[in-house]
Design a protein around this motif. Structure first.
Motif, mmCIF file in Angstrom:
data_model
loop_
_atom_site.group_PDB
_atom_site.id
_atom_site.type_symbol
_atom_site.label_atom_id
_atom_site.label_comp_id
_atom_site.label_asym_id
_atom_site.label_seq_id
_atom_site.Cartn_x
_atom_site.Cartn_y
_atom_site.Cartn_z
ATOM 1 N N ALA A 188 2.379 1.561 -3.578
ATOM 2 C CA ALA A 188 1.226 1.977 -4.460
ATOM 3 C C ALA A 188 1.099 3.447 -4.313
ATOM 4 O O ALA A 188 0.967 4.338 -5.263
ATOM 5 C CB ALA A 188 -0.112 1.444 -4.265
ATOM 6 N N GLY A 189 1.118 3.935 -2.975
ATOM 7 C CA GLY A 189 1.108 5.367 -2.916
ATOM 8 C C GLY A 189 2.256 6.056 -3.499
ATOM 9 O O GLY A 189 2.057 7.184 -4.035
ATOM 10 N N PHE A 227 -0.888 4.917 2.749
ATOM 11 C CA PHE A 227 -0.998 5.029 1.122
ATOM 12 C C PHE A 227 -0.719 6.566 0.889
ATOM 13 O O PHE A 227 0.067 6.884 -0.003
ATOM 14 C CB PHE A 227 -2.357 4.796 0.518
ATOM 15 C CG PHE A 227 -2.655 5.161 -0.863
ATOM 16 C CD1 PHE A 227 -1.986 4.322 -1.766
ATOM 17 C CD2 PHE A 227 -2.920 6.327 -1.416
ATOM 18 C CE1 PHE A 227 -2.454 4.426 -3.058
ATOM 19 C CE2 PHE A 227 -3.149 6.667 -2.569
ATOM 20 C CZ PHE A 227 -2.719 5.794 -3.594
ATOM 21 N N LEU A 253 0.849 -1.290 -0.044
ATOM 22 C CA LEU A 253 -0.168 -0.009 0.101
ATOM 23 C C LEU A 253 0.768 1.247 0.113
ATOM 24 O O LEU A 253 0.653 2.221 -0.702
ATOM 25 C CB LEU A 253 -0.861 -0.003 1.219
ATOM 26 C CG LEU A 253 -2.285 1.060 1.223
ATOM 27 C CD1 LEU A 253 -2.945 0.711 0.301
ATOM 28 C CD2 LEU A 253 -2.665 0.915 2.580
ATOM 29 N N PHE A 254 2.031 1.376 0.800
ATOM 30 C CA PHE A 254 2.964 2.234 0.753
ATOM 31 C C PHE A 254 3.517 2.464 -0.814
ATOM 32 O O PHE A 254 3.704 3.822 -1.200
ATOM 33 C CB PHE A 254 3.955 2.071 1.791
ATOM 34 C CG PHE A 254 4.822 3.251 1.917
ATOM 35 C CD1 PHE A 254 4.535 4.411 2.925
ATOM 36 C CD2 PHE A 254 6.056 3.535 1.135
ATOM 37 C CE1 PHE A 254 5.685 5.445 3.116
ATOM 38 C CE2 PHE A 254 6.976 4.605 1.464
ATOM 39 C CZ PHE A 254 6.589 5.540 2.202
#
Length: 371
Positions: free
Chosen positions: A223-224, A273, A220-221
């Protein structure tokens, strides 16, 4: 964007994975190799130290080779030492492979930054930089195919053309604007790595998530981060000051919010994110501004940008580990991250005030009528 630039981004990812992947493995490494969590986190700092030393050194050495030859050499060395690191059960050997691998990674990134900006128009350095650094945010490409792709697609470089004099490039690196930008980059990247290195124990020990959630939290990190680099590339050439100041302010507030709300998984995951996006959006913009600020150092600017950002990548995990070791808990690295970004914003405000004062004095002096 040229196809070769996209391939360089994939190769950058293949190496950056080594720097980022340990964040999800810190608790397991500590347990398997019988060391403390801060000691396991120091593997990230060791990689960053190798990058700091290697970036300017390898940029100087790389001046003697074609860009294609330098990129291939660094990439092959990087892959070789990681084979050793993958099979060892010694913490000391693993630490050594991190440093050597970082030296090779630093050389590759320094040359790649120069090659990337040389493939586009002079006013498109921000987009080229963001395209290259997008490779840092992806996590699904292995290194071996990248070797073949680089060999076939990247231009050889200025073969037969002597690079600018080294002494002149070093003089160009002394400009106050450049040094200030390098310092800002180190602080912002230090904040990123300070929390990201200890994101796994933050999610499990503070957030109460099961260990099976850790890969998802890290993804998630990432993707952000990819979203942030992509968005930052659109504005880095046109509105860099806005990206750095407004983005930095929201980033600082976001770190504070995560430190306070890490115990509640739902908002914390949303913040992970957002913080990935802001960290890499602001960070990639600062890297492009380093390249804009050093037109007189075309072959060394990328190396010094890489070194400065990895000063942060070394100090961030170290400072976060020190806070944990002092008994402040797994929220403490997030507070350190907030402090680092706040320091960067304070420097931006101070620099703006100094520039405004100089402009005001110059304006008053120009209005004085000679007697």
């Amino acid at each position: 964007m040229p196809f070769a630039l996209l391939l360089l981004g994939l190769a950058v990812f293949a190496q950056a994975t080594s720097e980022f992947m340990l964040s999800g493995l810190v608790p397991d490494i500590a347990r398997d190799l019988q060391v403390t969590v801060p000691a396991a986190g120091s593997l990230t700092s060791a990689f960053a130290v190798g990058m700091v030393v290697g970036a300017p050194l390898m940029a100087v050495l790389g001046r003697r080779w074609s860009r294609r030859g330098a990129l291939l050499g660094f990439l092959i060395v990087f892959l070789a030492v990681h084979v050793v690191g993958a099979v060892t059960d010694s913490f000391g050997v693993l630490l050594a492979t991190r440093v050597v691998g970082a030296l090779a990674n630093a050389g590759f990134l320094a040359v790649a930054l120069v090659a990337a900006t040389g493939m586009v128009a002079p006013e498109a350095k921000g987009r080229a930089t963001s395209t290259l650094l997008a490779g840092v945010t992806l996590a699904c490409v292995v290194g071996v195919p990248a070797v073949v792709a680089v060999a076939r697609s990247v231009p050889g470089g200025a073969a037969g053309v002597a690079p600018p004099p080294l002494r002149g490039e070093v003089r160009a690196l002394r400009s106050p604007r450049l040094l200030g930008t390098l310092l800002l980059g180190a602080l912002v990247n230090g904040a990123t790595f300070c929390t990201f290195t200890y994101l796994a124990p933050l999610a499990t020990e503070v957030g109460g998530l099961d260990d099976a959630w850790v890969p998802g939290v890290l993804a998630l990190f990432g993707a952000g981060a990819f979203a942030g680099v992509s968005a930052g590339g659109r504005f880095a050439d046109r509105r860099p000051a806005l990206v750095v100041t407004a983005g930095g302010a929201v980033l600082c507030a976001g770190w504070c919010a995560l430190a306070l709300g890490a115990g509640d998984p739902v908002p914390a995951l949303g913040l992970v994110f957002l913080l990935g996006a802001l960290s890499f959006g602001v960070g990639s913009t600062l890297i492009s501004q380093v390249l804009y600020a050093a037109p007189g150092a075309p072959t060394l600017a990328g190396g010094f940008a890489t070194a400065a950002f990895n000063v942060g990548a070394a100090l961030g995990p170290w400072s976060g580990g020190a806070a944990i070791g002092a008994g402040f808990g797994y929220r403490s690295p997030v507070w350190v991250s907030a402090g680092l970004v706040a320091s960067a914003l304070a420097l931006v405000v101070a620099a703006s005030a100094v520039r405004a004062s100089r402009v005001s004095r110059t304006s008053r002096a120009s209005r004085v009528t000679p007697v």
